[in-house]
Design a protein around this motif. Structure first.
Motif, mmCIF file in Angstrom:
data_model
loop_
_atom_site.group_PDB
_atom_site.id
_atom_site.type_symbol
_atom_site.label_atom_id
_atom_site.label_comp_id
_atom_site.label_asym_id
_atom_site.label_seq_id
_atom_site.Cartn_x
_atom_site.Cartn_y
_atom_site.Cartn_z
ATOM 1 N N GLU A 105 1.433 -1.001 0.590
ATOM 2 C CA GLU A 105 -0.351 -0.177 0.004
ATOM 3 C C GLU A 105 0.634 1.593 0.158
ATOM 4 N N ASP A 106 1.878 0.836 1.428
ATOM 5 C CA ASP A 106 2.459 2.622 0.961
ATOM 6 C C ASP A 106 3.650 2.441 -0.664
ATOM 7 N N LEU A 107 3.852 1.374 -1.140
ATOM 8 C CA LEU A 107 4.111 1.770 -2.527
ATOM 9 C C LEU A 107 3.401 1.714 -3.564
ATOM 10 N N GLY A 108 2.056 1.956 -3.977
ATOM 11 C CA GLY A 108 1.208 2.066 -4.480
ATOM 12 C C GLY A 108 0.659 1.353 -5.059
ATOM 13 N N LEU A 109 1.342 -0.498 -4.646
ATOM 14 C CA LEU A 109 0.878 -1.692 -5.497
ATOM 15 C C LEU A 109 -0.165 -2.267 -5.172
ATOM 16 N N LYS A 110 -1.423 -2.491 -6.127
ATOM 17 C CA LYS A 110 -2.039 -2.851 -6.203
ATOM 18 C C LYS A 110 -2.405 -4.225 -6.866
ATOM 19 N N PHE A 111 -2.647 -5.925 -6.328
ATOM 20 C CA PHE A 111 -2.671 -6.624 -6.566
ATOM 21 C C PHE A 111 -3.979 -7.179 -7.035
ATOM 22 N N ASP A 112 -4.222 -7.853 -8.065
ATOM 23 C CA ASP A 112 -5.766 -8.257 -8.325
ATOM 24 C C ASP A 112 -5.829 -9.018 -7.966
ATOM 25 N N THR A 113 -7.302 -9.174 -8.009
ATOM 26 C CA THR A 113 -8.125 -10.290 -6.709
ATOM 27 C C THR A 113 -7.683 -11.353 -7.440
ATOM 28 N N LYS A 114 -8.302 -12.978 -6.894
ATOM 29 C CA LYS A 114 -8.438 -14.103 -8.267
ATOM 30 C C LYS A 114 -9.215 -14.375 -8.623
#
Length: 80
Positions: free
Chosen positions: A30-39
């Motif tokens: 979150e701090d890096l601004g990364l967003k991971f896809d949900t399944k």
């Protein structure tokens, strides 16, 4: 950040529970601004790629798979 700092951080994190490590990973992401896809999002992307490939989405692929199968005449005895 140098390797010593990374090693020190890893030594601190290593004995923690999986849940604690995941919480840290989530906070860092979150701090890096990364967003991971949900399944479901990930599966939709994979399905879109499958359908967009003319070889994978063609009926020829299905025929090739069926034609490559072999049938064995070997008898199977479950009593032994």
């Amino acid at each position: 950040m140098n390797n010593i700092a990374v090693a020190n951080i890893l030594n601190i994190i290593k004995p923690m529970s999986k849940e604690a490590k995941l919480t840290i990973l989530s906070a860092l992401s979150e701090d890096l601004g990364l967003k991971f896809d949900t399944k479901p999002e990930m599966l939709n992307k994979l399905f879109e790629r499958w359908n967009s490939d003319p070889v994978l989405s063609s009926d020829e692929l299905e025929k090739d798979i069926y034609n490559s199968r072999t049938i064995s005449e070997k008898e199977i005895n479950f009593d032994e």
